[in-house]
Design a protein around this motif. Structure first.
Motif, PDB file in Angstrom:
ATOM      1  N   LEU A   1       0.823  -1.210   0.000  1.00  0.00           N
ATOM      2  CA  LEU A   1       0.000   0.000   0.000  1.00  0.00           C
ATOM      3  C   LEU A   1       0.857   1.260   0.000  1.00  0.00           C
ATOM      4  O   LEU A   1       2.020   1.233   0.402  1.00  0.00           O
ATOM      5  N   ARG A   2       0.231   2.359  -0.473  1.00  0.00           N
ATOM      6  CA  ARG A   2       0.950   3.628  -0.598  1.00  0.00           C
ATOM      7  C   ARG A   2       0.064   4.735  -0.043  1.00  0.00           C
ATOM      8  O   ARG A   2      -1.171   4.621  -0.090  1.00  0.00           O
ATOM      9  N   PRO A   3       0.661   5.820   0.442  1.00  0.00           N
ATOM     10  CA  PRO A   3      -0.184   6.922   0.949  1.00  0.00           C
ATOM     11  C   PRO A   3      -1.141   7.451  -0.113  1.00  0.00           C
ATOM     12  O   PRO A   3      -2.165   8.039   0.222  1.00  0.00           O
ATOM     13  N   SER A   4      -0.818   7.218  -1.384  1.00  0.00           N
ATOM     14  CA  SER A   4      -1.677   7.732  -2.462  1.00  0.00           C
ATOM     15  C   SER A   4      -2.890   6.838  -2.716  1.00  0.00           C
ATOM     16  O   SER A   4      -3.699   7.139  -3.597  1.00  0.00           O
ATOM     17  N   ASP A   5      -3.011   5.724  -1.991  1.00  0.00           N
ATOM     18  CA  ASP A   5      -4.269   4.970  -2.009  1.00  0.00           C
ATOM     19  C   ASP A   5      -5.263   5.718  -1.103  1.00  0.00           C
ATOM     20  O   ASP A   5      -4.979   6.843  -0.673  1.00  0.00           O
ATOM     21  N   GLY A   6      -6.396   5.105  -0.788  1.00  0.00           N
ATOM     22  CA  GLY A   6      -7.380   5.787   0.060  1.00  0.00           C
ATOM     23  C   GLY A   6      -7.890   4.864   1.153  1.00  0.00           C
ATOM     24  O   GLY A   6      -8.220   3.708   0.882  1.00  0.00           O
TER      25      GLY A   6
END
Lengths: 218, 460
Positions: free
Chosen positions: B220-225
């Motif tokens: 996961l990445r901070p740019s997911d939600g």
């Protein structure tokens, strides 16, 4: 005002969600010689039954139902001591332990079922939300419950309903209780699959179901 | 604007009361007073209203309501209170956009206005439970293969090694991590590795699972939600606030998740519209959300397609999109399931109501109230994208007439709606293709909708 008119006025005070009027008419009923049991069964309960039907048909909503229950309880503050003084009891005396199962924080459906059962004369022990299987079993024993009612709203918490029934079996007390389930993802098929005694599709259904199961057991 | 520690402090400072007193003595009477004071009225003859003045009035009612009601914190039993000035300051200082995704799939999720011809952000898929990893993979790959998809939701697994995934248990953490890995891999297969997953973490109910499964090594990445839920109505707990605290520290996209319930504590349609609008303000102020996912539903029917819920969606969507800079994903729960004409009629009505009302984003309407295991296929996602795109070419007044025609086709069946087919019954799992019956039904219904005047020809 004759007896019939007073009982109708009492029922209407519940439908109109008016606690002050409900309390005042309850006092008037006792003063005019109406038995407190009759005031509950032919006045208050009729009013709750009317509002419950309107709620079931979607003609009134939860706030009206809860405010009617509030008016019901206000009148009961007057009638309960009179019932006790005359050693009278309302018809339904079964005890229902209910709650939302482990992992699930949803309470609205459970609260509505509790309100409708309580105003139908059942004794309610509301365990709240996110309660473990053992909590249900222990609280049911403590309350000498007749019914355990299990609510859930998520597919991921459905297994927690089954877990309660499994623990009841494991502790060899399954036959002591009627177990009913409800909540959006549940169904009659699910209730059958996990060995519950019944499934309520709506809050109004749940009350009818509990009444039916309790009277059949007696 | 208040920061999250300021918000936390409010959970320690407001009036203390039992939850039932908040419901009975604060929430319900305040809502009734505000709804009456602002003259908010449900219009059953016009499920998609089109008065900007009414929309703005609803916004002001929501600001007033939130300031008078507050938000109940279940852990401290206190009512968090906010002044109108604090609420309006948050509205004023918010950017109104959310950056999501990576590389070629990175996009900026922006606001829309009512009657806006710009296509909404198309959010595809659902968190509906799957029984097999094969189906999970097929679904995500299919979502990623829809070129217009801007972001996706991934499913939840119902078991892991045969063990039921119970909320809050260790197996929930295993299932969440497994789901993310499958989702990312399927998006790579679809050639969209950077597409944001915006319903994280779909198998998760507990804060510990969200935080555990968010470790970077799981993909996961901070740019997911990340979705963080409020509790209906107007409540929150430390479980949700712990997730927010972690996500804000990480710089991740927090998505406020709200579900106003028509017929529940929110009462009838007019007062539910006030709550629905107030929730967008709550998402901005309390969740400090970068985006929001909201799904008004009917208490009795458990879905979003009845006439009165469509009105709540349209009215509150207009109030929010004209006045609150929060990119909101509007999600509908349909009564009917996959491979039924009724599903498509309901979904078309919902998407027309939301899109023409300025929804910044619409999501694949969830079939069969989202409670049927394996009860979703890529066909509903494809339909949502086509209809969402087409609906942007329709204005509110036309949508109102179309929605009324659609209601006439399904309204009488809401209580007895067909739950439709499971994925395995209308799709071929190994190839991930729909069967002939579903293809035929899709073509038949989309032709029918095009003939009604929905401009679907250009997008199908």
């Amino acid at each position: 005002m004759d007896k019939q008119q007073l009982l109708e006025k009492l029922a209407q005070a519940i439908v109109d969600t008016d606690p002050d009027l409900a309390r005042a008419v309850a006092k008037e009923a006792i003063a005019s010689g109406i038995s407190p049991l009759e005031a509950v069964e032919q006045g208050l309960s009729k009013g709750m039954s009317t509002i419950g039907d309107l709620f079931g048909r979607g003609e009134v909503f939860l706030p009206e139902l809860l405010l009617s229950a509030n008016a019901f309880n206000a009148a009961m503050e007057v009638l309960k001591p009179e019932l006790e003084a005359r050693k009278q009891q309302t018809a339904q005396t079964a005890t229902v332990v209910l709650g939302t199962v482990q992992g699930d924080l949803h309470s609205i459906g459970k609260n509505i079922v509790a309100t409708l059962l309580e105003t139908s004369g059942f004794r309610i022990v509301d365990l709240g939300v996110d309660r473990s299987p053992l909590d249900f079993v222990q609280e049911a024993a403590k309350a000498h419950a007749d019914v355990i009612a299990l609510s859930c709203l998520m597919t991921t918490t459905m297994p927690s309903q089954k877990a309660v029934i499994d623990v009841l079996k494991e502790m060899k007390v399954r036959d002591k209780y009627l177990v009913v389930v409800g909540g959006a993802p549940t169904s009659q098929k699910w209730a059958d699959e996990i060995g519950a005694d019944g499934y309520g599709q709506s809050a109004v259904d749940a009350v009818a179901l509990v009444k039916r199961l309790v009277s059949r057991k007696k | 604007m208040l920061n999250f520690l300021d918000i936390y402090e409010r959970t320690l400072q407001g009036p203390i009361m039992p939850e039932q007193d908040f419901d009975m003595k604060v929430l319900m009477p305040t809502l009734k007073q505000v709804t009456k004071q602002y003259g908010i009225q449900y219009d059953k003859d016009n499920p998609v209203p089109s008065s900007d003045a009414d929309a703005d009035n609803l916004f002001h009612a929501a600001v007033d309501f939130l300031s008078r009601c507050g938000i109940y914190c279940q852990n401290t039993n206190r009512v968090m209170q906010f002044s109108q000035a604090e609420i309006l300051q948050a509205v004023k200082e918010t950017s109104g956009c959310c950056r999501a995704g990576e590389g070629d799939d990175a996009r900026v999720f922006r606001m829309r206005k009512p009657d806006d011809p710009k296509s909404p952000w198309l959010h595809v898929g659902s968190g509906i439970v799957c029984t097999t990893e094969e189906m999970f993979t097929n679904l995500v790959e299919a979502y990623g293969s829809i070129a217009q998809a801007n972001s996706i939701s991934i499913s939840a697994l119902d078991t892991l090694r045969g063990i039921p995934v119970m909320a809050g248990s260790p197996v929930e953490i295993y299932a969440a991590i497994r789901g993310i890995k499958i989702g990312r891999e399927a998006l790579r297969r679809a050639g969209r590795p950077g597409l944001p997953i915006m319903n994280l973490i779909s198998t998760s109910a507990s804060a510990v699972t969200t935080i555990a499964a968010s470790a970077a090594q799981f993909g996961l990445r901070p740019s997911d939600g990340w979705l963080v839920g409020a509790i209906s109505e107007m409540k929150i707990d430390f479980g949700a606030m712990n997730k927010i605290a972690y996500l804000l520290n990480w710089g991740a996209n927090v998505g406020a998740e709200t579900s106003p319930i028509l017929g529940g504590y929110a009462g009838g349609p007019a007062s539910t519209a006030v709550v629905s609008t107030a929730y967008i303000l709550m998402g901005l102020l309390v969740h400090q959300g970068k985006y929001q996912l909201t799904f008004p539903i009917h208490f009795r029917y458990g879905c979003s397609s009845p006439r009165d819920v469509l009105w709540v969606v349209a009215a509150s969507c207009q109030a929010a999109s004209r006045n609150i800079p929060m990119p909101v994903i509007w999600l509908g729960y349909m009564a009917a399931g996959p491979c039924t004409p009724m599903y498509f009629y309901e979904a078309a009505a919902y998407l027309l109501a939301a899109t023409t009302s300025g929804a910044p984003s619409v999501q694949t309407p969830h079939p069969a109230k989202a409670v049927k295991v394996d009860g979703i296929t890529p066909m509903e996602a494809r339909f949502g994208v086509a209809l969402g795109t087409a609906a942007a070419q329709v204005k509110r007044q036309q949508a109102n007439e179309l929605v009324k025609q659609l209601l006439a086709k399904y309204e009488h069946q809401i209580e007895t709606a067909p739950t439709g087919s499971r994925y395995q019954e209308c799709f071929d799992a190994p190839t991930g293709k729909p069967n002939a019956e579903y293809v035929r039904l899709y073509e038949q219904v989309t032709n029918e909708l095009a003939q009604m005047g929905i401009p679907l020809e250009e997008v199908i």
